[in-house]
Design a protein around this motif. Structure first.
Motif, PDB file in Angstrom:
ATOM      1  N   LEU A   1       7.823   1.159   6.953  1.00 51.20           N
ATOM      2  CA  LEU A   1       8.267  -0.373   6.977  1.00 51.20           C
ATOM      3  C   LEU A   1       7.446  -0.891   8.043  1.00 51.20           C
ATOM      4  O   LEU A   1       7.185  -2.324   8.031  1.00 51.20           O
ATOM      5  CB  LEU A   1       9.716  -0.324   7.458  1.00 51.20           C
TER       6      LEU A   1
ATOM      7  N   THR B   1       6.360  -6.234  15.881  1.00 47.54           N
ATOM      8  CA  THR B   1       6.295  -5.460  15.031  1.00 47.54           C
ATOM      9  C   THR B   1       5.628  -3.885  15.318  1.00 47.54           C
ATOM     10  O   THR B   1       6.349  -2.817  15.400  1.00 47.54           O
ATOM     11  CB  THR B   1       5.687  -5.650  13.502  1.00 47.54           C
TER      12      THR B   1
ATOM     13  N   VAL C   1       9.960   6.611   7.447  1.00 48.30           N
ATOM     14  CA  VAL C   1      10.670   5.256   7.059  1.00 48.30           C
ATOM     15  C   VAL C   1       9.934   4.368   8.044  1.00 48.30           C
ATOM     16  O   VAL C   1       9.629   3.314   7.821  1.00 48.30           O
ATOM     17  CB  VAL C   1      12.026   5.272   6.999  1.00 48.30           C
TER      18      VAL C   1
ATOM     19  N   ALA D   1       5.022  -4.378   7.147  1.00 47.24           N
ATOM     20  CA  ALA D   1       5.493  -5.560   8.114  1.00 47.24           C
ATOM     21  C   ALA D   1       4.154  -6.063   8.893  1.00 47.24           C
ATOM     22  O   ALA D   1       3.799  -6.992   8.979  1.00 47.24           O
ATOM     23  CB  ALA D   1       6.398  -5.327   9.100  1.00 47.24           C
TER      24      ALA D   1
END
Length: 85
Positions: free
Chosen positions: A33, A12, A29, A37
């Motif tokens: 995200l 990630t 964004v 995660a």
């Protein structure tokens, strides 16, 4: 099973770094995200050990935020240096 979540956490962070450097989406964004995660995978990694749940959740959130923030800062730094030259 814990090592699987740790590798997902690492991938990630790698994905966040590459996405920011290649400008694949809006930085907000990507950051949001990536942070969600990272927090989820680090929390799951910590909960795979025999620890108190609240402790795993708190440390998962803190570690996820810190590592994602450091990754974003590094990616933005190198992106700006690349744009200068």
């Amino acid at each position: 099973m814990g090592i699987f979540f740790f590798f997902l956490f690492a991938f990630t962070l790698l994905g966040v770094y590459i996405a920011v450097r290649r400008q694949l989406a809006s930085p907000g964004v990507i950051g949001a995200l990536g942070m969600i995660a990272s927090i989820a995978f680090m929390t799951l990694y910590l909960l795979s050990f025999e620890i108190v749940m609240i402790q795993g959740v708190i440390f998962g959130v803190v570690i996820g935020i810190l590592f994602t923030g450091a990754t974003l800062a590094t990616a933005f730094y190198f992106l700006k240096q690349e744009q200068k030259s």
